[in-house]
Design a protein around this motif. Structure first.
Motif, PDB file in Angstrom:
ATOM      1  N   SER A  18       0.834  -1.208   0.000  1.00 25.36           N
ATOM      2  CA  SER A  18       0.000   0.000   0.000  1.00 25.36           C
ATOM      3  C   SER A  18       0.864   1.251   0.000  1.00 25.36           C
ATOM      4  O   SER A  18       0.573   2.228  -0.709  1.00 25.36           O
ATOM      5  CB  SER A  18      -0.921   0.006   1.224  1.00 25.36           C
ATOM      6  N   LEU A  19       1.935   1.239   0.800  1.00 23.97           N
ATOM      7  CA  LEU A  19       2.853   2.371   0.853  1.00 23.97           C
ATOM      8  C   LEU A  19       3.515   2.602  -0.494  1.00 23.97           C
ATOM      9  O   LEU A  19       3.633   3.747  -0.965  1.00 23.97           O
ATOM     10  CB  LEU A  19       3.916   2.119   1.925  1.00 23.97           C
ATOM     11  N   TYR A  20       3.929   1.511  -1.131  1.00 23.88           N
ATOM     12  CA  TYR A  20       4.574   1.621  -2.445  1.00 23.88           C
ATOM     13  C   TYR A  20       3.621   2.206  -3.490  1.00 23.88           C
ATOM     14  O   TYR A  20       3.985   3.112  -4.241  1.00 23.88           O
ATOM     15  CB  TYR A  20       5.055   0.240  -2.901  1.00 23.88           C
ATOM     16  N   VAL A  21       2.387   1.704  -3.523  1.00 22.44           N
ATOM     17  CA  VAL A  21       1.402   2.192  -4.494  1.00 22.44           C
ATOM     18  C   VAL A  21       1.117   3.670  -4.274  1.00 22.44           C
ATOM     19  O   VAL A  21       1.016   4.456  -5.225  1.00 22.44           O
ATOM     20  CB  VAL A  21       0.093   1.363  -4.402  1.00 22.44           C
ATOM     21  N   GLU A  22       1.020   4.076  -2.992  1.00 25.10           N
ATOM     22  CA  GLU A  22       0.667   5.456  -2.667  1.00 25.10           C
ATOM     23  C   GLU A  22       1.819   6.425  -2.921  1.00 25.10           C
ATOM     24  O   GLU A  22       1.623   7.504  -3.486  1.00 25.10           O
ATOM     25  CB  GLU A  22       0.238   5.538  -1.198  1.00 25.10           C
ATOM     26  N   LYS A  23       3.025   6.030  -2.509  1.00 25.57           N
ATOM     27  CA  LYS A  23       4.148   6.968  -2.548  1.00 25.57           C
ATOM     28  C   LYS A  23       5.061   6.810  -3.764  1.00 25.57           C
ATOM     29  O   LYS A  23       5.614   7.789  -4.255  1.00 25.57           O
ATOM     30  CB  LYS A  23       4.997   6.811  -1.278  1.00 25.57           C
ATOM     31  N   GLY A  24       5.235   5.568  -4.216  1.00 21.32           N
ATOM     32  CA  GLY A  24       6.248   5.347  -5.248  1.00 21.32           C
ATOM     33  C   GLY A  24       5.739   4.972  -6.612  1.00 21.32           C
ATOM     34  O   GLY A  24       6.506   4.925  -7.581  1.00 21.32           O
ATOM     35  N   GLY A  25       4.436   4.705  -6.722  1.00 17.42           N
ATOM     36  CA  GLY A  25       3.891   4.229  -7.996  1.00 17.42           C
ATOM     37  C   GLY A  25       4.123   5.180  -9.156  1.00 17.42           C
ATOM     38  O   GLY A  25       4.543   4.767 -10.243  1.00 17.42           O
ATOM     39  N   GLN A  26       3.869   6.467  -8.940  1.00 14.92           N
ATOM     40  CA  GLN A  26       4.002   7.449 -10.027  1.00 14.92           C
ATOM     41  C   GLN A  26       5.456   7.637 -10.432  1.00 14.92           C
ATOM     42  O   GLN A  26       5.759   7.814 -11.616  1.00 14.92           O
ATOM     43  CB  GLN A  26       3.392   8.779  -9.602  1.00 14.92           C
ATOM     44  N   ILE A  27       6.369   7.598  -9.449  1.00 10.62           N
ATOM     45  CA  ILE A  27       7.797   7.748  -9.775  1.00 10.62           C
ATOM     46  C   ILE A  27       8.261   6.598 -10.657  1.00 10.62           C
ATOM     47  O   ILE A  27       8.957   6.800 -11.665  1.00 10.62           O
ATOM     48  CB  ILE A  27       8.628   7.804  -8.472  1.00 10.62           C
ATOM     49  N   VAL A  28       7.881   5.375 -10.281  1.00 17.15           N
ATOM     50  CA  VAL A  28       8.253   4.199 -11.068  1.00 17.15           C
ATOM     51  C   VAL A  28       7.626   4.271 -12.458  1.00 17.15           C
ATOM     52  O   VAL A  28       8.264   3.941 -13.468  1.00 17.15           O
ATOM     53  CB  VAL A  28       7.812   2.911 -10.341  1.00 17.15           C
ATOM     54  N   ASP A  29       6.380   4.735 -12.517  1.00 18.20           N
ATOM     55  CA  ASP A  29       5.695   4.848 -13.806  1.00 18.20           C
ATOM     56  C   ASP A  29       6.434   5.801 -14.736  1.00 18.20           C
ATOM     57  O   ASP A  29       6.646   5.499 -15.917  1.00 18.20           O
ATOM     58  CB  ASP A  29       4.254   5.317 -13.564  1.00 18.20           C
ATOM     59  N   TRP A  30       6.845   6.942 -14.222  1.00 17.58           N
ATOM     60  CA  TRP A  30       7.584   7.904 -15.055  1.00 17.58           C
ATOM     61  C   TRP A  30       8.967   7.359 -15.422  1.00 17.58           C
ATOM     62  O   TRP A  30       9.455   7.591 -16.538  1.00 17.58           O
ATOM     63  CB  TRP A  30       7.715   9.240 -14.318  1.00 17.58           C
ATOM     64  N   GLY A  31       9.594   6.639 -14.508  1.00 20.27           N
ATOM     65  CA  GLY A  31      10.894   6.048 -14.820  1.00 20.27           C
ATOM     66  C   GLY A  31      10.806   5.046 -15.946  1.00 20.27           C
ATOM     67  O   GLY A  31      11.671   5.001 -16.833  1.00 20.27           O
ATOM     68  N   PHE A  32       9.724   4.239 -15.942  1.00 19.13           N
ATOM     69  CA  PHE A  32       9.561   3.252 -17.003  1.00 19.13           C
ATOM     70  C   PHE A  32       9.228   3.926 -18.334  1.00 19.13           C
ATOM     71  O   PHE A  32       9.647   3.455 -19.397  1.00 19.13           O
ATOM     72  CB  PHE A  32       8.465   2.265 -16.609  1.00 19.13           C
ATOM     73  N   LYS A  33       8.488   5.028 -18.283  1.00 17.60           N
ATOM     74  CA  LYS A  33       8.215   5.789 -19.514  1.00 17.60           C
ATOM     75  C   LYS A  33       9.517   6.307 -20.106  1.00 17.60           C
ATOM     76  O   LYS A  33       9.710   6.290 -21.338  1.00 17.60           O
ATOM     77  CB  LYS A  33       7.261   6.942 -19.217  1.00 17.60           C
ATOM     78  N   LEU A  34      10.416   6.775 -19.234  1.00 17.47           N
ATOM     79  CA  LEU A  34      11.716   7.245 -19.723  1.00 17.47           C
ATOM     80  C   LEU A  34      12.532   6.108 -20.306  1.00 17.47           C
ATOM     81  O   LEU A  34      13.265   6.287 -21.288  1.00 17.47           O
ATOM     82  CB  LEU A  34      12.498   7.902 -18.576  1.00 17.47           C
ATOM     83  N   PHE A  35      12.405   4.910 -19.720  1.00 14.90           N
ATOM     84  CA  PHE A  35      13.145   3.773 -20.258  1.00 14.90           C
ATOM     85  C   PHE A  35      12.715   3.471 -21.691  1.00 14.90           C
ATOM     86  O   PHE A  35      13.558   3.306 -22.580  1.00 14.90           O
ATOM     87  CB  PHE A  35      12.935   2.539 -19.377  1.00 14.90           C
TER      88      PHE A  35
END
Length: 586
Positions: A238-255
């Motif tokens: 839950s913490l990951y989805v709330e706090k880190g999900g968007q960061i990971v999503d943007w990182g994968f878009k950059l990849f």
């Protein structure tokens, strides 16, 4: 179309190979590589351990067979084109993985995801991810001009498998219990728990990545195993989805846009050689994986010659889903290019094949699911017409079995044959679960009893109502009516006995799954149609809504694809439709 295709196209258009509009290419590509590491963590923390347990051995068979077929086809094409072993291996490894990000949205929107075959497909794609990571670690030995003994090619493979087994067992057995039952309860404040979880994730991250890198495995496997360590800790997820999900999503878009899109040699796409090799790979290494759909056994009953054949649907859906390509295909081919395993022209052909394998299967899967959904509705309407006839007094007993069990190996594989042995045919099955340590698995089986028939609701009501008709006005003789009423009473007794027989069988067979609830009730497969046909509604075009209209509407509102509508889904659906109807009125 899968979003990653748009991200790659954006990278091609803005990158150095075409317009050179994006600044600081190297910096963006480095951020993309960091995004890839976090995406491997994402894949690990989203790992559904309960799904792997309940799906049984079929996903393993499908994944291993599919990997062998695609690896063989890709290497065969490479060798036929005169490439060396390393380049041929890289071509084959590119097509090993099935991208669940490509097929997942289509399976969800088509109502297939929560069925047993949908769960098997997703479980197989999870295993595919692990195989692709192992293939990538093997390629770490490639690209050198020095002669390397053959056995050293397999050292990364063996170390990767060893770490996945060893650290994977710790991640799904010891770590969640240690975190959830020992460490977190000692922290009183919720905010401090979140900070502690962040420190734990950072520590495991810092340990696993160098550990796997320096033992000749892949640091990406380390990121995946790090995520897996916290996959069953519900607070961490839950913490990951709330706090880190968007960061990971943007990182994968950059990849995809920078690390992959910037490298695509678009000018080579105009050459015949690139298209020839690319299409050959599509019709071999991509298409051959559809053969694993033949492994799907018959789960649902259907009449011979019926217009709707769920077994054919399941095989086609599984085969087309396993053809889906995506992230790892671009990652492995890009790695091969950057390490000199094959040249830029070969890379262009491989990327072209992966792009086609990303776009076409998703489109074809959507068409196939839609086609079979129409056939299913048509079959239901035909059955409805038959039972509406006055002379149709009885039909087969339909049963709904609701099971709540703990995760264990292959629930459906255990009970399917036993149910069939006592004349129960599976019409449909759905499964859902929550995150957490050893979560409760909720399974709903919809069965047809081939050994007994019961009165239809209309016939039952007709005979009961005739009891209140005065003697001289009855449409049937009193003797005949008494016979029918006795049949009704006997039918209820037989039905109760049948339910008890099924309950005894399930209690005996699924004891290993530690069932917490077993409910057996009569199921009316036609009740939804009754309700819909009783509604007096018109669409905006003035036409009366059909059953297909309501089925499509249900699919749109059922956003999580579990086959049920909860209050939150209804609320969002009403809001999206700009409805003035309030929830208190529903």
């Amino acid at each position: 179309m899968p979003p990653l295709v748009g991200q790659i196209v954006a990278g091609i258009l803005l990158g150095p190979k075409l317009t050179n509009f994006a600044p600081n290419h190297e910096g963006l590509m480095m951020l993309g590589e960091i995004g890839l590491i976090f995406n491997m963590f994402d894949a690990g923390i989203e790992l559904d351990v309960a799904l792997l347990r309940t799906s049984g051995s079929l996903p393993i068979v499908m994944s291993l067979l599919g990997a062998a077929l695609t690896m063989g086809a890709g290497m065969g094409v490479g060798i036929a084109y005169g490439f060396d072993f390393q380049a041929s291996f890289a071509i084959g490894a590119t097509f090993v993985q099935t991208a669940n990000a490509t097929c997942f949205p289509v399976l969800t929107s088509g109502g297939i995801l929560r069925t047993y075959v949908g769960q098997v497909i997703i479980a197989a794609t999870i295993i595919d991810d692990m195989i692709a990571l192992i293939m990538l670690s093997v390629m770490d030995s490639f690209g050198s001009d020095e002669k390397i003994p053959v056995f050293q090619f397999f050292v990364p493979c063996l170390t990767s498998i060893g770490w996945i087994v060893f650290l994977g067992m710790i991640a799904i057995t010891i770590a969640p219990r240690l975190i959830d039952t020992f460490l977190l309860p000692r922290i009183s404040r919720e905010a401090n728990k979140h900070f502690a979880l962040f420190l734990m994730m950072s520590a495991v991250f810092a340990a696993y990545l160098p550990l796997l890198h320096y033992t000749r495995s892949s640091y990406l496997i380390g990121a995946f195993l790090c995520g897996t360590t916290f996959s069953q800790v519900e607070t961490a997820h839950s913490l990951y989805v709330e706090k880190g999900g968007q960061i990971v999503d943007w990182g994968f878009k950059l990849f995809f846009s920078a690390s992959i899109g910037f490298q695509v040699p678009i000018k080579y796409f105009g050459t015949v050689h690139v298209w020839t090799l690319g299409l050959i790979l599509v019709f071999t290494a991509v298409a051959i994986k559809s053969a694993v759909g033949l492994c799907v056994p018959r789960y649902q009953e259907f009449e011979k010659g019926a217009i709707y054949n769920p077994h054919r649907r399941d095989r086609l859906v599984a085969g087309i889903s396993m053809m889906s390509r995506g992230g790892f295909g671009f990652l492995i081919s890009g790695y091969a290019l950057n390490n000199g395993i094959f040249g830029v022209e070969t890379y262009a052909s491989v990327v072209l094949a992966v792009l086609i394998g990303t776009i076409f299967p998703a489109y074809l899967l959507n068409v196939v699911i839609g086609h079979f959904k129409k056939l299913e509705l048509k079959s239901k309407e035909t059955s409805r017409t038959k039972i509406d006839k006055p002379e149709q007094e009885k039909l087969s007993l339909f049963i709904h079995v609701h099971l709540e069990t703990k995760g264990a190996w292959g629930l459906m594989e255990v009970i399917r044959d036993d149910l069939n042995d006592i004349g129960l045919k599976v019409k449909e099955s759905k499964t859902r679960r929550r995150k957490g340590i050893n979560p409760v698995i909720i399974s709903d089986l919809y069965l047809r009893d081939s050994t007994m028939e019961v009165f239809t609701k209309s016939a039952e009501m007709r005979y009961i109502n005739q009891m209140n008709v005065p003697h001289g006005e009855s449409t049937e003789s009193q003797d005949a009516l008494r016979v029918k009423l006795q049949e009704l009473a006997n039918s209820e007794i037989m039905k109760d006995n049948r339910f008890q027989e099924i309950l005894s069988l399930l209690e005996k067979k699924i004891g290993q799954f530690k069932p917490t609830k077993i409910d057996i009730t009569q199921w009316d497969p036609y009740s939804v149609e009754d309700m819909l046909e009783s509604l007096v509604l018109t669409r905006a075009d003035g036409k009366e809504p059909s059953l297909e209209f309501f089925s499509n509407l249900f699919t749109i509102i059922d956003t999580n694809g579990d086959g049920l509508l909860d209050v939150e889904e209804l609320r969002r659906g009403l809001k999206k439709a700009n409805s003035t109807l309030k929830m208190r009125d529903v």
